[in-house]
Design a protein around this motif. Structure first.
Motif, PDB file in Angstrom:
ATOM      1  N   ILE A  37      -5.935  -3.013  -3.778  1.00  0.00           N
ATOM      2  CA  ILE A  37      -4.878  -2.214  -3.194  1.00  0.00           C
ATOM      3  C   ILE A  37      -4.218  -1.300  -4.232  1.00  0.00           C
ATOM      4  O   ILE A  37      -3.742  -0.211  -3.914  1.00  0.00           O
ATOM      5  CB  ILE A  37      -3.854  -3.146  -2.501  1.00  0.00           C
ATOM      6  N   GLN A  38      -4.253  -1.723  -5.510  1.00  0.00           N
ATOM      7  CA  GLN A  38      -3.631  -0.896  -6.562  1.00  0.00           C
ATOM      8  C   GLN A  38      -4.333   0.437  -6.749  1.00  0.00           C
ATOM      9  O   GLN A  38      -3.773   1.373  -7.290  1.00  0.00           O
ATOM     10  CB  GLN A  38      -3.669  -1.621  -7.910  1.00  0.00           C
ATOM     11  N   PHE A  39      -5.613   0.489  -6.299  1.00  0.00           N
ATOM     12  CA  PHE A  39      -6.379   1.710  -6.544  1.00  0.00           C
ATOM     13  C   PHE A  39      -6.273   2.711  -5.406  1.00  0.00           C
ATOM     14  O   PHE A  39      -6.974   3.699  -5.389  1.00  0.00           O
ATOM     15  CB  PHE A  39      -7.839   1.362  -6.811  1.00  0.00           C
ATOM     16  N   ALA A  40      -5.383   2.426  -4.450  1.00  0.00           N
ATOM     17  CA  ALA A  40      -5.265   3.286  -3.279  1.00  0.00           C
ATOM     18  C   ALA A  40      -4.934   4.720  -3.662  1.00  0.00           C
ATOM     19  O   ALA A  40      -5.349   5.665  -3.005  1.00  0.00           O
ATOM     20  CB  ALA A  40      -4.216   2.733  -2.338  1.00  0.00           C
ATOM     21  N   GLN A  41      -4.192   4.872  -4.769  1.00  0.00           N
ATOM     22  CA  GLN A  41      -3.811   6.212  -5.230  1.00  0.00           C
ATOM     23  C   GLN A  41      -5.029   7.057  -5.559  1.00  0.00           C
ATOM     24  O   GLN A  41      -5.062   8.250  -5.302  1.00  0.00           O
ATOM     25  CB  GLN A  41      -2.992   6.078  -6.507  1.00  0.00           C
ATOM     26  N   GLY A  94      -8.280   1.117  -1.282  1.00  0.00           N
ATOM     27  CA  GLY A  94      -6.998   0.487  -1.011  1.00  0.00           C
ATOM     28  C   GLY A  94      -6.950  -0.108   0.381  1.00  0.00           C
ATOM     29  O   GLY A  94      -6.247  -1.087   0.639  1.00  0.00           O
ATOM     30  N   LEU A  95      -7.709   0.492   1.296  1.00  0.00           N
ATOM     31  CA  LEU A  95      -7.676   0.009   2.675  1.00  0.00           C
ATOM     32  C   LEU A  95      -8.542  -1.230   2.875  1.00  0.00           C
ATOM     33  O   LEU A  95      -8.325  -1.998   3.808  1.00  0.00           O
ATOM     34  CB  LEU A  95      -8.144   1.111   3.630  1.00  0.00           C
ATOM     35  N   LEU A  97       0.839  -1.204   0.000  1.00  0.00           N
ATOM     36  CA  LEU A  97       0.000   0.000   0.000  1.00  0.00           C
ATOM     37  C   LEU A  97       0.872   1.251   0.000  1.00  0.00           C
ATOM     38  O   LEU A  97       0.624   2.184  -0.749  1.00  0.00           O
ATOM     39  CB  LEU A  97      -0.909  -0.017   1.235  1.00  0.00           C
ATOM     40  N   LEU A 105      -8.293   6.072  -1.515  1.00  0.00           N
ATOM     41  CA  LEU A 105      -7.572   5.460  -0.403  1.00  0.00           C
ATOM     42  C   LEU A 105      -8.436   4.425   0.306  1.00  0.00           C
ATOM     43  O   LEU A 105      -7.957   3.373   0.722  1.00  0.00           O
ATOM     44  CB  LEU A 105      -7.133   6.543   0.592  1.00  0.00           C
ATOM     45  N   SER A 164       1.603   1.565  -4.019  1.00  0.00           N
ATOM     46  CA  SER A 164       0.379   2.178  -4.493  1.00  0.00           C
ATOM     47  C   SER A 164       0.337   3.687  -4.202  1.00  0.00           C
ATOM     48  O   SER A 164       0.207   4.492  -5.111  1.00  0.00           O
ATOM     49  CB  SER A 164      -0.803   1.478  -3.832  1.00  0.00           C
TER      50      SER A 164
END
Lengths: 331, 306
Positions: free
Chosen positions: B261-265, B271-272, A169, B268, A173
């Motif tokens: 998780i890749q989309f946390a950018q 991603g969490l 994370l 958030l 990411s």
């Protein structure tokens, strides 16, 4: 014979005996499979002749004893038999030997990958955790010690994949600096390989540092509490003198034990971490084979893991014996 | 004591009737003296137990109720969003408390039953029984338990009953060692000898003479074993060979939603999401560790020397 040599030889004997027993346990895995497992592997289309040929190849027409001798003989020469997968497609022939791959060929490149990852981790984790453990033992009950302690206790309680995903994370990411897929192969140049293995190695390092640091700290505190250290302090020796001349010689044994124990722990941690990062090592191969019930591969991987584990523990014990004469005279 | 030193009398104290405190009262007294970490631990454990028991009433949706909206973001309707086939994450987390923790408790209990009884038997019987069991345990412990569990699961197949049996069996080895070691010291006591001469049977001696004397280390070990079993089962489920879908389980939930998780950018919260079940696992383990630490400290009387 010198008592040290004898103790070491006895310990080695026990180690060999353990290896023997473990090899029997792993070998007997195939004994517990249901009787019709050959049918399940070869598929519904398999003719009775194919099944008979396959059973003959596995040696199921011979006694368990003969099979064990053949199997262990092969293993000692690096031959783990051939994989169960890829056999189902064949409807005739000799049990599908042509389609399936040798287990040894599957394992060899992956074993090297796993060793690379474990070695890289050990290279970072061992010096770092020894440093943290020794310093926190020397300055115990200080703020530094407490911080290190609470952090390590928390890390121990985390599952490996939790640590891995937190790192992904952060570094993969939110702040994408490191690759989250560690897909290396034979052609990957060394620096590239190092870069791709950064996150898996970091995860493993965090996981084992906590254990190793706590064990080192406990061992050193235990040592510093012994009367002869107190005596040295009271006699007016300087702090560094006490540590280097009095404490360190007796500390090698517990430290060696700690290192070997944690490298053995690494063996297990590697399985989960390899799966998280899709790192092509034997841990991942083993999990895949368990899912597809590819017993020869599972056996080979388990044997490699178990042997590594036993040998590391054996080395720890032997170092403990050689460096600590008191262990020679139990009660 | 300091407050009433002026009207303190030794006679009245020794003359006062000794009141017998119930277990609950003694627990309260200990609890008042407990450190903050242990209180936190107990609090967390209590919440988990509550959630596990009342899961069907607490969860907004069913355990495997599928909505036609996979990977829904966090919203009022789905507090933590939905998973890859559109199941509510919060509901699955709540049911997961029941499944994951329940299975781990059952496994630990079974491990203690096997390991404890055999350990006591080995310590009392001594001789070849002890030798045989101890060597067997040595051999089992020579293989890392996660690896051994993987081998056994590949043979017997992955279902919950097999999982519980295999992990319990592998973990009972450590319980066996501890029980045997602590009860060896008790077995040689005179009161055990007296019970034997009285003609009591093996079961009586185990349960009434030895067990009460070795209970504190065993209770602490139960906590630590639970953590270990819990993490092992979570790891196996994460690897896809433990608790199988559609049963809601924290380990497999992490794996199923890991790709988020890749989309946390960009989001958030998304991603969490996969980290939530993992955090639930970690929090319970930390809590149990804190409580065990306190308990060990309390029963062993060891003080950290300054």
């Amino acid at each position: 014979m010198h008592p040290v040599t004898r103790t070491v030889l006895v310990r080695l004997g026990y180690g060999l005996l353990t290896l023997f027993v473990v090899s029997i346990v792993i070998f007997s895995a195939i004994e517990f499979l249901p009787g019709d497992f050959t049918q399940a592997i070869l598929g519904q289309l398999a003719t009775p002749e194919t099944i008979a040929a396959f059973r003959k190849e596995l040696g199921l027409d011979q006694s368990a004893f003969t099979r064990y001798i053949n199997w262990i003989g092969g293993v000692l020469q690096g031959d783990f038999g051939s994989s169960f997968s890829g056999r189902g497609q064949l409807t005739s022939g000799t049990g599908g030997v042509g389609r399936s791959r040798e287990v040894a060929d599957l394992i060899a490149p992956r074993l090297w990958n796993t060793l690379f990852l474990a070695g890289l981790t050990a290279l970072i984790a061992v010096p770092l955790s020894l440093f943290l453990g020794i310093t926190s033992a020397l300055y115990r009950n200080s703020l530094y010690d407490r911080t290190v302690n609470v952090t390590s206790l928390t890390t121990i309680s985390f599952p490996e994949f939790f640590v891995a995903y937190i790192l992904i994370l952060i570094f993969g990411s939110l702040w994408p600096v490191l690759p989250t897929l560690a897909n290396v192969d034979d052609t990957t140049p060394f620096s590239e390989r190092l870069w791709r293995s950064a996150l898996p190695a970091m995860t493993l390092t965090l996981v084992i540092i906590a254990h190793m640091m706590r064990m080192t700290r406990a061992a050193i505190i235990n040592l510093l509490a012994s009367p002869y250290i107190q005596m040295a302090v009271l006699s007016g020796a300087s702090r560094s003198e006490v540590i280097v001349k009095h404490a360190l010689p007796n500390a090698w044994a517990p430290i060696a034990t700690v290192i070997a124990f944690n490298l053995a722990y690494l063996v297990v941690g590697v399985v989960v971490v390899e799966v998280v990062f899709v790192y092509p090592g034997i841990g991942q191969l083993m999990v895949d084979s368990v899912t597809s019930r590819n017993i020869p591969v599972v056996q080979a991987c388990a044997l490699i893991f178990a042997v590594t584990y036993i040998v590391l523990n054996l080395i720890a014990d032997i170092i403990g014996i050689i460096t600590n004469p008191r262990l020679l005279h139990p009660k | 004591m300091k407050k009433n030193t002026e009207n303190y009398s030794a006679v009245s104290e020794s003359g006062a009737i000794l009141e017998r405190r119930s277990t609950w009262q003694r627990f309260l007294i200990d609890f008042k003296k407990s450190p903050i970490s242990a209180r936190f631990g107990l609090f967390v454990i209590a919440i988990y137990i509550f959630v596990a028991i009342f899961a069907p009433w607490l969860a907004p949706y069913g355990e495997s109720q599928v909505f036609p909206a996979p990977y829904e973001p966090w919203s009022k309707e789905f507090i933590f969003g939905t998973d890859q086939i559109g199941r509510d994450i919060l509901s699955r987390m709540i049911y997961g408390a029941r499944n994951t923790v329940g299975i781990a408790v059952a496994t630990t209990a079974l491990a203690f039953l096997i390991g404890g009884v055999l350990g006591l038997a080995a310590a009392i019987a001594k001789g070849w029984v002890d030798q045989l069991l101890s060597r067997l345990v040595d051999a089992l412990m020579a293989i890392p338990s996660l690896i051994f569990a993987l081998v056994l699961l590949s043979i017997f197949g992955t279902n919950i009953i097999n999982l519980i049996m295999i992990i319990a069996l592998l973990d009972s080895t450590r319980v066996f060692r501890l029980t045997r070691a602590v009860s060896l010291n008790v077995v040689v006591m005179d009161f055990v000898e007296a019970a034997r001469l009285r003609g009591e049977g093996l079961a009586w001696i185990m349960r009434r003479e030895i067990l009460p004397n070795i209970l504190p280390p065993l209770i602490a070990e139960f906590g630590l074993r639970f953590c270990f079993v819990f993490l092992t089962i979570a790891a196996l489920s994460f690897l896809g060979v433990g608790i199988q879908p559609p049963t809601a389980d924290w380990g497999s939930m992490v794996r199923e939603n890991a790709s988020l998780i890749q989309f946390a950018q960009y989001d958030l919260k998304a991603g969490l999401t996969p980290l939530l079940p993992a955090a639930a696992i970690a929090l319970l383990t930390v809590a149990v560790n804190f409580v065990v630490d306190w308990f060990l400290h309390k029963t062993s009387g060891i003080r950290d020397e300054q």
